[in-house]
Design an enzyme around this catalytic site. Structure first.
Site, PDB file in Angstrom:
ATOM      1  N   HIS A  91       4.953   7.623   2.676  1.00 53.03           N
ATOM      2  CA  HIS A  91       3.992   6.859   3.482  1.00 53.03           C
ATOM      3  C   HIS A  91       3.605   7.624   4.744  1.00 53.03           C
ATOM      4  CE1 HIS A  91       5.695   3.547   0.971  1.00 53.03           C
ATOM      5  NE2 HIS A  91       4.430   3.167   0.983  1.00 53.03           N
ATOM      6  N   HIS A  95      -0.752  10.362   2.396  1.00 50.57           N
ATOM      7  CA  HIS A  95      -0.959   9.135   1.609  1.00 50.57           C
ATOM      8  C   HIS A  95      -2.170   8.378   2.150  1.00 50.57           C
ATOM      9  CE1 HIS A  95      -0.269   5.295  -0.382  1.00 50.57           C
ATOM     10  NE2 HIS A  95      -0.124   4.713   0.792  1.00 50.57           N
ATOM     11  N   HIS A 131      -3.909   1.779   6.999  1.00 40.67           N
ATOM     12  CA  HIS A 131      -3.148   0.751   6.289  1.00 40.67           C
ATOM     13  C   HIS A 131      -1.634   0.951   6.311  1.00 40.67           C
ATOM     14  CE1 HIS A 131      -2.775   3.585   2.929  1.00 40.67           C
ATOM     15  NE2 HIS A 131      -1.896   2.766   2.387  1.00 40.67           N
ATOM     16  N   ASP A 132      -1.149   2.168   6.556  1.00 40.22           N
ATOM     17  CA  ASP A 132       0.300   2.410   6.614  1.00 40.22           C
ATOM     18  C   ASP A 132       0.721   3.145   7.888  1.00 40.22           C
ATOM     19  OD1 ASP A 132       1.553   1.228   4.402  1.00 40.22           O
ATOM     20  OD2 ASP A 132       0.950   2.835   3.053  1.00 40.22           O
ATOM     21  N   ASP A 264      -4.218   1.723  -3.106  1.00 37.13           N
ATOM     22  CA  ASP A 264      -2.848   1.932  -2.643  1.00 37.13           C
ATOM     23  C   ASP A 264      -1.880   2.198  -3.797  1.00 37.13           C
ATOM     24  OD1 ASP A 264      -1.031   2.167  -0.546  1.00 37.13           O
ATOM     25  OD2 ASP A 264      -0.551   0.026  -0.521  1.00 37.13           O
TER      26      ASP A 264
END
Length: 361
Positions: A91, A95, A131-132, A264
């Site tokens: 992550h 990614h 998002h991460d 994802d």
């Protein structure tokens, strides 16, 4: 213009004009050709995959011009978000770059061109980028079981997803990185609400609910019998109206949420070398979490015990069959232009299956 923002913009420009970078980006819309690991490994990339790829992808759409986005602050934002991704096995910023690239492939389909505004496309792009951000390398389950500071702060509810969102909007709140200075209050509110919904939708805890709603949508529009090439999304202004999908008032935002979730979990859709690369990385991250859990006398999360889950092929086949394929097959019913994704899943599933069969012989 500050030195920081100028350097972020100039850095991305310098990277993107390099011949080797241009050579790889020529295949960026070819799922079976583009290799993000090869891209990131180029010396010319200078360990700035998210900045460079984010800049390139953003310029493929109109929203940069539509909303008069200041490029210096936009690139400063990308660089700061890139810095806030941790150096964990999976992550990480690469990614994020991969998911953003995949999300942009969805955004290029006729379904999105017809139904999504420039504001929707910008929200989807930004949700993918952030998002991460700040991911610790452990799952929500780990944080909850360990009573970590993040779990305490976010009350055991989508712990990491809430953390990613808060981190990103704190960056955006800094005037140096606030590239949304020219949008209206209403546009910012819509962007924020949409981004929050999309990122919270990446919590795998909600995967089954999301899948059931998507399957219901596919049945309603007739996509189960014949995959659709054109779908009109409905937006209901009040809960007093009866939505077509239970609990979904805004079908447009729901499909955006599904697209980010699909992006994802898209590793099995990519070329084999990319699929294998991500599989090794997520396995390493899971095993490191399992080691932490054992050391802290916590329950070892599923898939995280290195003594029980050493067979990559079996783990990957289960992930494809129970998570990836059902979601992509349901989405295919509403957008038949994702056939390349479906074919990639079939190819990689066959490769994993052949490994299992070879080991059994």
């Amino acid at each position: 213009m500050s030195i920081v923002t100028e350097s972020a913009l100039n850095l991305s420009r310098m990277i993107l004009v390099m011949p080797n970078i241009e050579r790889l980006l020529a295949d960026i819309w070819q799922l079976d050709k583009f290799d993000i690991f090869e891209f990131a490994a180029l010396p010319e990339c200078r360990n700035h995959a998210l900045l460079a790829l984010g800049s390139f992808l953003a310029h493929q759409f109109e929203w940069l011009n539509t909303y008069h986005i200041p490029l210096d602050k936009f690139h400063s934002f990308l660089l700061e978000i890139e810095h806030k991704y941790e150096a964990v096995p999976y992550h990480n910023q690469l990614h994020a770059a991969d998911v953003t690239h995949t999300m942009c492939m969805f955004l290029r389909s006729d379904l999105f061109r017809k139904n999504m505004s420039d504001l929707d496309q910008m929200a989807a792009f930004l949700a993918a980028v952030i998002h991460d951000v700040g991911h610790t390398g452990q799952t929500n389950t780990y944080h909850i079981n360990a009573s970590s500071q993040l779990a305490l702060r976010y009350n055991d509810r989508s712990v990491l997803e809430n953390f990613h969102l808060a981190t990103a909007f704190e960056v955006l709140h800094d005037p140096k990185h606030n590239f949304l200075e020219n949008v209206t209050r209403a546009e910012y509110k819509y962007l924020r609400e949409t981004i929050i919904g999309l990122v919270l939708g990446t919590d795998l805890f909600y995967h089954q609910q999301q899948l059931l709603k998507l399957q219901q949508f596919a049945t309603i529009i007739g996509g189960v019998k014949q995959p659709q090439k054109s779908v009109d999304f409905q937006v209901y202004s009040s809960e007093k109206q009866m939505p077509r999908i239970v609990g979904v008032l805004n079908e447009k935002k729901f499909v955006l949420e599904c697209a980010l979730h699909l992006s994802d979990i898209s590793n099995p859709t990519k070329k084999w070398s990319v699929c294998m690369g991500w599989t090794k990385r997520i396995t390493q991250e899971f095993f490191e979490q399992g080691d932490r859990e054992k050391a802290a006398n916590l329950p070892v999360s599923p898939g995280c015990d290195r003594s029980l889950n050493s067979n990559l092929a079996q783990q990957s086949l289960a992930f494809i069959d129970f998570i990836v394929s059902p979601m992509y097959n349901a989405y295919f019913c509403i957008d038949s232009q994702i056939e390349d994704f479906i074919n990639g899943i079939k190819r990689n599933r066959a490769s994993w299956k052949s490994q299992i069969d070879g080991n059994n012989n």
